[in-house]
Design a protein around this motif. Structure first.
Motif, PDB file in Angstrom:
ATOM      1  N   ILE A 205     -35.880  13.788  23.105  1.00  0.00           N
ATOM      2  CA  ILE A 205     -35.028  14.737  23.531  1.00  0.00           C
ATOM      3  C   ILE A 205     -34.628  14.698  25.048  1.00  0.00           C
ATOM      4  O   ILE A 205     -35.559  14.120  25.646  1.00  0.00           O
ATOM      5  CB  ILE A 205     -35.751  16.204  23.381  1.00  0.00           C
ATOM      6  CG1 ILE A 205     -36.158  16.587  21.770  1.00  0.00           C
ATOM      7  CG2 ILE A 205     -34.755  17.391  24.040  1.00  0.00           C
ATOM      8  CD1 ILE A 205     -36.879  17.848  21.682  1.00  0.00           C
ATOM      9  N   THR A 206     -33.454  14.639  25.237  1.00  0.00           N
ATOM     10  CA  THR A 206     -32.998  14.560  26.551  1.00  0.00           C
ATOM     11  C   THR A 206     -32.371  15.756  26.955  1.00  0.00           C
ATOM     12  O   THR A 206     -32.015  16.762  26.464  1.00  0.00           O
ATOM     13  CB  THR A 206     -31.853  13.382  26.585  1.00  0.00           C
ATOM     14  OG1 THR A 206     -30.814  13.816  26.006  1.00  0.00           O
ATOM     15  CG2 THR A 206     -32.461  12.018  26.277  1.00  0.00           C
ATOM     16  N   GLU A 207     -32.244  15.883  28.556  1.00  0.00           N
ATOM     17  CA  GLU A 207     -31.470  16.933  28.856  1.00  0.00           C
ATOM     18  C   GLU A 207     -30.057  17.054  28.358  1.00  0.00           C
ATOM     19  O   GLU A 207     -29.613  18.420  27.891  1.00  0.00           O
ATOM     20  CB  GLU A 207     -31.542  16.968  30.238  1.00  0.00           C
ATOM     21  CG  GLU A 207     -30.845  18.180  31.055  1.00  0.00           C
ATOM     22  CD  GLU A 207     -30.894  18.199  32.492  1.00  0.00           C
ATOM     23  OE1 GLU A 207     -30.738  19.235  33.404  1.00  0.00           O
ATOM     24  OE2 GLU A 207     -31.164  17.100  33.155  1.00  0.00           O
ATOM     25  N   GLU A 208     -29.448  15.991  28.234  1.00  0.00           N
ATOM     26  CA  GLU A 208     -28.014  15.866  27.693  1.00  0.00           C
ATOM     27  C   GLU A 208     -27.987  16.570  25.944  1.00  0.00           C
ATOM     28  O   GLU A 208     -27.134  17.467  25.774  1.00  0.00           O
ATOM     29  CB  GLU A 208     -27.306  14.588  27.508  1.00  0.00           C
ATOM     30  CG  GLU A 208     -26.006  14.602  27.400  1.00  0.00           C
ATOM     31  CD  GLU A 208     -25.542  13.025  27.282  1.00  0.00           C
ATOM     32  OE1 GLU A 208     -24.519  12.811  26.987  1.00  0.00           O
ATOM     33  OE2 GLU A 208     -26.336  12.230  27.707  1.00  0.00           O
ATOM     34  N   ASN A 209     -28.993  15.794  25.293  1.00  0.00           N
ATOM     35  CA  ASN A 209     -28.881  16.476  23.804  1.00  0.00           C
ATOM     36  C   ASN A 209     -29.289  17.818  23.661  1.00  0.00           C
ATOM     37  O   ASN A 209     -28.960  18.549  23.005  1.00  0.00           O
ATOM     38  CB  ASN A 209     -29.333  15.406  22.793  1.00  0.00           C
ATOM     39  CG  ASN A 209     -30.832  15.365  22.903  1.00  0.00           C
ATOM     40  OD1 ASN A 209     -31.552  16.072  23.638  1.00  0.00           O
ATOM     41  ND2 ASN A 209     -31.237  14.133  22.390  1.00  0.00           N
ATOM     42  N   LEU A 210     -30.173  18.296  24.483  1.00  0.00           N
ATOM     43  CA  LEU A 210     -30.840  19.399  24.304  1.00  0.00           C
ATOM     44  C   LEU A 210     -29.659  20.396  24.828  1.00  0.00           C
ATOM     45  O   LEU A 210     -29.223  21.675  24.301  1.00  0.00           O
ATOM     46  CB  LEU A 210     -32.120  19.741  25.391  1.00  0.00           C
ATOM     47  CG  LEU A 210     -32.562  21.303  25.381  1.00  0.00           C
ATOM     48  CD1 LEU A 210     -33.074  21.643  23.850  1.00  0.00           C
ATOM     49  CD2 LEU A 210     -33.886  21.426  26.349  1.00  0.00           C
ATOM     50  N   ASN A 211     -28.889  20.248  26.073  1.00  0.00           N
ATOM     51  CA  ASN A 211     -28.193  21.102  26.378  1.00  0.00           C
ATOM     52  C   ASN A 211     -26.690  21.318  25.659  1.00  0.00           C
ATOM     53  O   ASN A 211     -26.226  22.297  25.629  1.00  0.00           O
ATOM     54  CB  ASN A 211     -27.357  20.511  27.951  1.00  0.00           C
ATOM     55  CG  ASN A 211     -28.574  20.974  29.080  1.00  0.00           C
ATOM     56  OD1 ASN A 211     -29.180  22.078  28.824  1.00  0.00           O
ATOM     57  ND2 ASN A 211     -28.459  20.421  30.020  1.00  0.00           N
TER      58      ASN A 211
END
Length: 160
Positions: free
Chosen positions: A128-134
């Motif tokens: 999980i990355t900030e990009e895919n979570l956002n």
């Protein structure tokens, strides 16, 4: 900002830590609960009074981040248990309790199985990355403003 609730269900301590930090950084969550495996969330969901005490009877939303590959009770078995709980009328997973499947598997079979459950709203491939979570949060909460905090360093050591 909304006061969303989140439950992270993952047997990997580092994955739970990263997910928690990213959810905290978003500024959207006032309650984040971690479950080490499927049996823990199963127990939590079956205790409606305890669930309501922890999350409120009608929270704005409870997001459940559910890993697939876990010992004792995997993510698909948890989905079966959730369906039984919903069919019994105890909790509703259709609108205000959103399930996101999280896995290292990018297999179309796993993604199709998750989608076919009728409970999973989205599927994230680890890490999980900030990009895919956002992207997922933005998809389901498009009217929310972005969090202006600085970028999270997910490489910092785990707390002792």
């Amino acid at each position: 900002m909304p006061n969303l609730k989140a439950i992270i269900v993952d047997d990997d301590e580092i994955d739970r830590y990263v997910a928690r930090r990213l959810l905290e950084k978003s500024g959207m969550f006032d309650t984040i609960v971690e479950c080490n495996d499927g049996t823990e969330i199963d127990k939590l969901l079956k205790d409606k009074a305890g669930f309501d005490r922890r999350f409120g009877p009608r929270p704005p939303a409870t997001l459940i981040f559910l890993d697939i590959n876990m010992p004792r009770m995997n993510g698909f078995e948890v989905l079966d248990a959730m369906r039984d709980i919903q069919n019994a009328g105890t909790l509703d997973f259709s609108h205000d309790r959103l399930v996101f499947m999280v896995s290292t598997s990018d297999s179309p079979d796993d993604q199709d199985k998750a989608a076919d459950s009728g409970l999973v709203k989205d599927y994230l491939v680890k890490p999980i990355t900030e990009e895919n979570l956002n992207a997922v949060l933005g998809k389901w909460y498009a009217n929310l403003p972005p969090n202006p905090e600085t970028e999270l360093d997910v490489a910092e050591p785990l707390p002792h």
